[in-house]
Structure formats: C-alpha cells, structure tokens
Design a protein around this motif. Structure first.
Motif, PDB file in Angstrom:
ATOM      1  N   THR A 164      12.722  17.917 -57.894  1.00 41.61           N
ATOM      2  CA  THR A 164      12.145  18.955 -57.039  1.00 41.61           C
ATOM      3  C   THR A 164      11.735  20.166 -57.858  1.00 41.61           C
ATOM      4  OG1 THR A 164      13.555  18.210 -55.232  1.00 41.61           O
ATOM      5  CG2 THR A 164      12.560  20.367 -55.010  1.00 41.61           C
ATOM      6  N   HIS A 165      12.545  20.491 -58.886  1.00 45.38           N
ATOM      7  CA  HIS A 165      12.234  21.622 -59.753  1.00 45.38           C
ATOM      8  C   HIS A 165      10.892  21.416 -60.458  1.00 45.38           C
ATOM      9  CE1 HIS A 165      12.861  24.982 -62.432  1.00 45.38           C
ATOM     10  NE2 HIS A 165      12.662  24.192 -63.475  1.00 45.38           N
ATOM     11  N   HIS A 166      10.641  20.213 -60.940  1.00 40.86           N
ATOM     12  CA  HIS A 166       9.380  19.915 -61.618  1.00 40.86           C
ATOM     13  C   HIS A 166       8.206  20.061 -60.655  1.00 40.86           C
ATOM     14  CE1 HIS A 166      11.289  18.605 -65.297  1.00 40.86           C
ATOM     15  NE2 HIS A 166      12.101  17.830 -64.594  1.00 40.86           N
ATOM     16  N   ILE A 167       8.356  19.570 -59.446  1.00 35.11           N
ATOM     17  CA  ILE A 167       7.287  19.658 -58.456  1.00 35.11           C
ATOM     18  C   ILE A 167       6.995  21.114 -58.117  1.00 35.11           C
ATOM     19  CG2 ILE A 167       6.659  19.116 -56.063  1.00 35.11           C
ATOM     20  CD1 ILE A 167       8.226  16.456 -56.460  1.00 35.11           C
ATOM     21  N   LYS A 168       8.037  21.925 -57.970  1.00 32.37           N
ATOM     22  CA  LYS A 168       7.841  23.349 -57.688  1.00 32.37           C
ATOM     23  C   LYS A 168       7.095  24.030 -58.828  1.00 32.37           C
ATOM     24  CE  LYS A 168      11.775  24.093 -54.635  1.00 32.37           C
ATOM     25  NZ  LYS A 168      13.071  24.773 -54.478  1.00 32.37           N
ATOM     26  N   GLU A 169       7.452  23.689 -60.059  1.00 32.13           N
ATOM     27  CA  GLU A 169       6.762  24.279 -61.208  1.00 32.13           C
ATOM     28  C   GLU A 169       5.298  23.847 -61.262  1.00 32.13           C
ATOM     29  OE1 GLU A 169       8.821  23.591 -64.907  1.00 32.13           O
ATOM     30  OE2 GLU A 169      10.221  25.229 -64.505  1.00 32.13           O
TER      31      GLU A 169
ATOM     32  N   VAL B  20       3.378  22.829 -58.683  1.00 30.90           N
ATOM     33  CA  VAL B  20       2.660  23.473 -57.571  1.00 30.90           C
ATOM     34  C   VAL B  20       2.446  24.957 -57.868  1.00 30.90           C
ATOM     35  CG1 VAL B  20       2.812  24.132 -55.139  1.00 30.90           C
ATOM     36  CG2 VAL B  20       3.393  21.799 -55.839  1.00 30.90           C
ATOM     37  N   GLY B  21       3.474  25.619 -58.412  1.00 30.18           N
ATOM     38  CA  GLY B  21       3.319  27.021 -58.803  1.00 30.18           C
ATOM     39  C   GLY B  21       2.243  27.203 -59.861  1.00 30.18           C
TER      40      GLY B  21
ATOM     41  N   THR C  56       8.338  33.092 -65.326  1.00 30.10           N
ATOM     42  CA  THR C  56       8.823  31.913 -64.603  1.00 30.10           C
ATOM     43  C   THR C  56       9.693  31.000 -65.456  1.00 30.10           C
ATOM     44  OG1 THR C  56       6.860  30.620 -65.168  1.00 30.10           O
ATOM     45  CG2 THR C  56       6.808  31.878 -63.102  1.00 30.10           C
TER      46      THR C  56
ATOM     47  N   ILE D   9       8.746  28.567 -67.167  1.00 28.35           N
ATOM     48  CA  ILE D   9       8.254  27.236 -66.804  1.00 28.35           C
ATOM     49  C   ILE D   9       8.231  26.317 -68.017  1.00 28.35           C
ATOM     50  CG2 ILE D   9       5.836  27.843 -67.185  1.00 28.35           C
ATOM     51  CD1 ILE D   9       5.164  26.196 -64.674  1.00 28.35           C
TER      52      ILE D   9
ATOM     53  N   ASN E 198       5.055  20.924 -67.461  1.00 32.24           N
ATOM     54  CA  ASN E 198       4.775  21.110 -66.031  1.00 32.24           C
ATOM     55  C   ASN E 198       3.579  22.036 -65.823  1.00 32.24           C
ATOM     56  OD1 ASN E 198       6.852  19.424 -65.237  1.00 32.24           O
ATOM     57  ND2 ASN E 198       8.323  21.096 -65.046  1.00 32.24           N
TER      58      ASN E 198
END
Length: 116
Positions: free
Chosen positions: A2-7, A9-10, A62, A64, A68
């Motif tokens: 989920t963390h990767h997906i949030k990064e 999308v961000g 972030t 990041i 990602n």
C-alpha cells in the motif's frame, strides 16, 4: 504494498501539477517571457533548474523511493501526453520532448534529494 501505491499515486499527482505549472499546455507564459527577454536559452536552463529544485523539494519532503517516483512520473507523462494529443491536437510533437525533459529534471531532483 500500500505504501508503494501511495507513493506512486502521489508522484503522479505531483508530476502532473508540476508539469502544468511549469509548462502549461495552453496559455504558455514561458513563450511570453522568451519573447520579452529575447531568446530562450537562459530561460530554458532556468526552467529546467527550477524543475530539479522542485523534484528535490518533493523528494526531501516525502522521502519517496526513487523507483516509485519514476513509475509515477512516467505514468503522469503518459497521461499528460495522451491528454495533450486528445485535448489540444498539437501541430508538432515538441511537447513530447519538453515534458520529457521536465520529467528527467524532476527525477534528477528527487534522486538528488537523498544527498541534500
């Protein structure tokens, strides 16, 4: 995961907004600045340096992962290019080069953020 997906999308959101601000597809304020100050070499370099700085600020704020950001940045590039092709119907393909350059500088800034 989920963390990767949030990064990712961000990254898509940030890169899209940064691209629209730095080089709006319509109403291109940079062209007006180029015309006013004559020639665009220094202003183009300034635009790319600003992109690097924005990428570095985003990366630092972030924390990041670079991979990602690259995935999200490429996603934003594809979405943007499809949007320009469909919505504006440009007369030349130069937007592919300009936005690719901006993306490369943003990625460079994110990469550099871990060293700042």
């Amino acid at each position: 995961m989920t963390h990767h997906i949030k990064e990712i999308v961000g990254s898509i959101i940030f890169t899209t907004v940064a691209g629209l601000i730095l080089w709006p597809p319509r109403g291109n304020y940079w062209a007006k600045i180029f015309d006013k100050f004559g020639g665009g070499t220094i202003l183009t370099i300034a635009l790319f340096l600003l992109s690097i700085i924005l990428g570095a600020v985003f990366g630092r704020a972030t924390d990041i992962q670079l991979s990602n950001y690259i995935i999200g940045g490429i996603g934003a590039y594809v979405i943007g290019m499809v949007g320009i092709e469909i919505g504006i119907d440009p007369i030349s393909p130069v937007h592919f080069i300009w936005y690719g350059g901006l993306l490369a500088c943003l990625i460079g800034g994110v990469a550099a953020s871990s060293y700042i």
